[in-house]
Scaffold this active site. Structure first.
Site, PDB file in Angstrom:
ATOM      1  N   GLY B 142      -0.566  -4.067  -0.432  1.00  0.00           N
ATOM      2  CA  GLY B 142      -0.360  -5.298   0.293  1.00  0.00           C
ATOM      3  C   GLY B 142      -0.202  -5.040   1.780  1.00  0.00           C
ATOM      4  O   GLY B 142      -0.063  -3.899   2.224  1.00  0.00           O
ATOM      5  N   CYS B 143      -0.253  -6.136   2.559  1.00  0.00           N
ATOM      6  CA  CYS B 143      -0.208  -5.991   4.011  1.00  0.00           C
ATOM      7  C   CYS B 143       1.167  -5.563   4.489  1.00  0.00           C
ATOM      8  O   CYS B 143       1.286  -4.708   5.366  1.00  0.00           O
ATOM      9  CB  CYS B 143      -0.644  -7.281   4.685  1.00  0.00           C
ATOM     10  SG  CYS B 143       0.116  -8.764   4.006  1.00  0.00           S
ATOM     11  N   TYR B 144       2.227  -6.126   3.929  1.00  0.00           N
ATOM     12  CA  TYR B 144       3.568  -5.678   4.335  1.00  0.00           C
ATOM     13  C   TYR B 144       3.780  -4.206   3.983  1.00  0.00           C
ATOM     14  O   TYR B 144       4.260  -3.425   4.811  1.00  0.00           O
ATOM     15  CB  TYR B 144       4.648  -6.544   3.674  1.00  0.00           C
ATOM     16  CG  TYR B 144       4.866  -7.909   4.278  1.00  0.00           C
ATOM     17  CD1 TYR B 144       5.166  -8.064   5.631  1.00  0.00           C
ATOM     18  CD2 TYR B 144       4.812  -9.062   3.492  1.00  0.00           C
ATOM     19  CE1 TYR B 144       5.402  -9.329   6.179  1.00  0.00           C
ATOM     20  CE2 TYR B 144       5.045 -10.322   4.038  1.00  0.00           C
ATOM     21  CZ  TYR B 144       5.340 -10.457   5.384  1.00  0.00           C
ATOM     22  OH  TYR B 144       5.579 -11.682   5.917  1.00  0.00           O
ATOM     23  N   THR B 147       1.795  -1.795   6.383  1.00  0.00           N
ATOM     24  CA  THR B 147       2.305  -1.728   7.746  1.00  0.00           C
ATOM     25  C   THR B 147       3.653  -1.022   7.788  1.00  0.00           C
ATOM     26  O   THR B 147       3.946  -0.239   8.701  1.00  0.00           O
ATOM     27  CB  THR B 147       2.405  -3.157   8.315  1.00  0.00           C
ATOM     28  OG1 THR B 147       1.220  -3.875   7.967  1.00  0.00           O
ATOM     29  CG2 THR B 147       2.582  -3.146   9.816  1.00  0.00           C
TER      30      THR B 147
END
Lengths: 334, 334, 334, 334
Positions: B142-144, B147
């Site tokens: 996922g993006c969270y 990052t």
């Protein structure tokens, strides 16, 4: 019926100055007598029949009180002049906020022109109310300190923070907080669709102010880690606070601590458990909204939001004004 | 010259699906063979001569590989079907990311329909590259998590975090991260001029995924405190990370640790000391940008930014694709 | 001292309904007795101790007047019921605006459920004030018609437009104008960084309403060309009007025509010649701001701006309310 | 294999200059040899190993061609110098766009420093392609003229506009069109949540340029009414055009006139009848998108959109570059 208080505003065309004028015009005990602005001199002051005048044309003898929305450094000079003439002063700049000339020099890089002004009390009524009655001068806190300190105060006052753990504040501010002078970092194209941290860690000037006030409540406290960001909105300030509790409390008690503590504060709203404060809960209001999230037994996340120009500046100045003159503290604010 | 890989995309009209299609179209070794969408069936797929088709009309036999930009739960079903027919799978959903059915049940509230899929490797090449070659399936993070993990990785790998202190992540995401289905919380009027924390503390599903991956690198680690916010921008994700170091390192060494660690990673940019990563450093790029601020001797602030639809999703999927087929990892990405 | 008027609001949780409630709460002669909402039933009505109730739970006998912020079609049914019980009605929907059932059918595609309601006067006080006293029902104009008609009125009334030339209105509206129900066209990602024309030419329902009112003032008039656009802002409406004058006037006379015409209208501001009205001149105000640009001898450009939820809806409803009850028209508005 | 064309860019750190550099870097036949900027000298040029240099340090002998993204007035001086040394020039400023020194004086208030430059052809390939081959200099049109002229061209070329009726252009531009220098009117707080008309009627400098080019196609034409607005977006330009047809055509024929006219133009997209062009149809693309609405028999509304920095500036410059050197016109653009 009593006569109105005659109020002049310096730096009245800046963002804080504009909100200040707008709130003063709504106050039933205030007569606005002048509004100064170097850049807007000659233009109409919105909602009034006045025109902005240059600061040097303002006549202090016409005013009972002046509000200073001037740059730091300049503000102290006008404050001194006003006080010497018996005119009361509400200062929105940093020139009366720090307690010592050394601290002012450290954070603002200037020798304070009138160190005696630093005795002015810190105008955060929810923390400092007792010291704000019938004064001739008051230092209105900055928007980051107001929002952060209100978000922390019940924990600080009860002394339930782990003094060995940092107090982490990830803060986000609307662009009015950066002032009206056009700069590269406030150009629409720079800010829009962006989010920008700045003066990260312990570089922002408000670190000194926040730690000074924390230390008055809890002399032994953790290090403040403060990371402000510029948000692509005009108004509003969010302080996202992360703290570690000491053994005297568990996180499940914190929400009721806050609701009790602020139960009688009309300008602080503690949201129900499970509801997170969002920026809009404060924008264009005079209050601070706070939500509490217990994360683990000893970790708490607090979201504190204000309108940076209202409870973060001008509404708070009105609170101080009301206290200075013995009016109801929230007169014209709720 | 080799034949192109025939790729089909499921859920191709969502935000992630659209970026996926756009990147696949630029890839010299890819032929896009179909793009499914239930809501946009019949409409033209931008930049192509294809039309979106319902998922049930897609012919798996036409594809060598499928990318699944489907909701969790649904994704696993299609993945199973494809793998059974010998079609490789890149899954953008959560259905292959967690390692156990128990964990999936805990965070997604569902019994996993095909637990054998959970053996798929976690497709974060900068951390997991060795496990991503020549595979038939991969779970794109996922993006969270992407990052956050890239922002933490050098510290985790060197085992220099104080395992008794929390890992605090104050995250901010653009609205494409909330998906394309119209909802009250994605209405323009709700989001604009606002900033909204949600699922604060440890409630967000990505907490499980991030902690799982942290534990693989550093089994003994602090508690993850994770507070996501919805930003009034369309794209971009910022993870603002606050960590405490153990005695094995001081904060002044962290920046060079990161520059060295990521020196050969073309899709991770470590910014010079003193320059803070802003959202725009990553938006519409395929990389992650990271800045480091030493705050005190043992406190470090890290800002990590990606485009949530690119390095946070679709670009990373292309990296995985390239590794799966033995192409240069950054082919078509730099 | 007279008793307060008891007012109920239907559809009170929509954008127009919310502004309506907010303005009613500030009105010294109003007591808010209920606020209905199907989607928000049970939630607190902001700034009050009330909770939203389902419309079917509202007791008309408790109200002297109801404000209907309901969808067209539904509004007429509630209006009839209220009027039958002797409760006055201010309708914010389109259900009383058009003069004939045929016209209603043409623009809204429905047989009007209660055609007798169509005799309600058109509540635009600056044009129609004489017909708005002591009424039991009034149709509050739409936001596009209000802004357009106020921008045109002095020219129409003087009959100085070339009736063979089109009246061109290029209009731009904030997203609150599109309502609160989440739809693809109001998703943040759709609206942000975009500008979207819709129902261009003569397709928008407000064309019928605007032309009807123009014809009452100037039976012989040019064709209305009306092109609305969705702006990436929450509030505000701009009508950019392009008209051709007939031989009875030249464009250099138009600005003084407007300043004279509107000299005594507290809620219409004609800006000085050379200053263009911008959206912000009206947002969060109760007035309409208008600027005039003579382009050639017989071509004039007019910019007319309102807050679509205020002078475009709720403030205008308050004006009508004041006229209905014989209060000062601008009571609580200035 | 041929050597690459060596290109230098002046004013390369402005918004137009940045897009110009980005597009040149993608061009297979271009080698970027320098990029000048007074304000950013010393900083890295994004995506390159170059640093911005002051204009006076640029060596014209290193370049085969220079692109001038300089202010008007300054641009002509550098253009002259370059041409005198045999270096070709693509000028993005206004210094070569007008045909006579008198016109330049009228609209820009300056005596043209080198009137011989005004013979440069107008670089709008879809209208002027035949004059753009193998040239040593070209004037790239402004963003408003490009978008307006492409929106009008088929009607002008067929001479089917009523020459007694005005050509009305209500235009809206993103803020990059206002340049990078911080000013009060580009401050985030000024632009955000606002829409601002400026230089309304016939005051904007582009009126002269647009009318000059219209007159070359249709010597007898109606008056141009041109009202630009500043939109709260960074990129994108919409020209909303309202025209009256003469007796030679009816409005229902206009859409097919456009689709036929532009059928072979890869950088002009005519949308299907009934679909309105929105800003997003052009942003970050190299093309112009156009929609047509027949309003009445002789009234037509046209929406024409471009990215002001792409087809409105830099992409068009690349088209001109390709024509100057005999490359495929859309090389590196599609």
């Amino acid at each position: 019926m009593s006569e109105k208080i005659r109020v002049g505003v310096y730096g009245a065309a800046g963002y804080a100055g504009q909100d200040m004028v707008e709130l003063l015009l709504k106050h039933p005990q205030v007569e606005l007598v002048f509004a100064t602005s170097s850049t807007s001199a000659g233009e109409n002051v919105p909602y009034t029949n006045l025109r902005y005048i240059p600061a040097e044309d303002a006549s202090l003898s016409e005013a009972d009180l002046v509000v200073l929305a001037l740059p730091h450094g300049a503000s102290a000079v006008t404050a001194k002049e006003a006080l010497d003439k018996g005119v009361r002063v509400i200062d929105l700049s940093a020139d009366m906020r720090l307690d010592t000339p050394e601290s002012y020099k450290e954070w603002y890089g200037l020798d304070h022109p009138h160190p005696e002004l630093l005795e002015a009390p810190y105008g955060l009524p929810e923390i400092n109310r007792d010291k704000l009655h019938n004064l001739d001068k008051v230092a209105v806190p900055g928007c980051y300190p107001t929002t952060t300190l209100l978000g922390l105060y019940p924990l600080l006052q009860m002394d339930v923070l782990d003094s060995t753990a940092p107090i982490i504040v990830d803060a986000k501010s609307g662009v009015t907080g950066a002032g009206r002078t056009p700069k590269a970092n406030t150009h629409f194209v720079t800010v829009h669709d962006n989010l920008t941290p700045y003066k990260t860690g312990r570089k922002h000037r408000h670190v000194g102010e926040i730690e000074q006030e924390i230390a008055k409540i809890t002399p032994t406290h953790g290090t403040l880690v403060f990371v402000p960001h510029l948000l692509p909105v005009s108004r509003g300030l969010m302080a996202s606070i992360y703290v570690t509790l000491n053994h005297r409390i568990t996180s499940d008690k914190v929400h009721s601590l806050y609701t009790n503590h602020y139960a009688d504060e009309p300008l602080v709203k503690v949201l129900p458990l499970g509801v997170d404060a969002e920026l809009r809960d404060a924008v264009l209001t005079n209050h601070c909204a706070i939500s509490i999230t217990p994360v683990t037994d000893n970790l708490v996340h607090i979201t504190s939001v204000t309108d940076n120009l209202r409870k973060g500046t001008a509404s708070q100045a009105i609170q101080c004004f009301n206290l200075m003159y013995g009016f109801e503290e929230t007169l014209s604010l709720i």
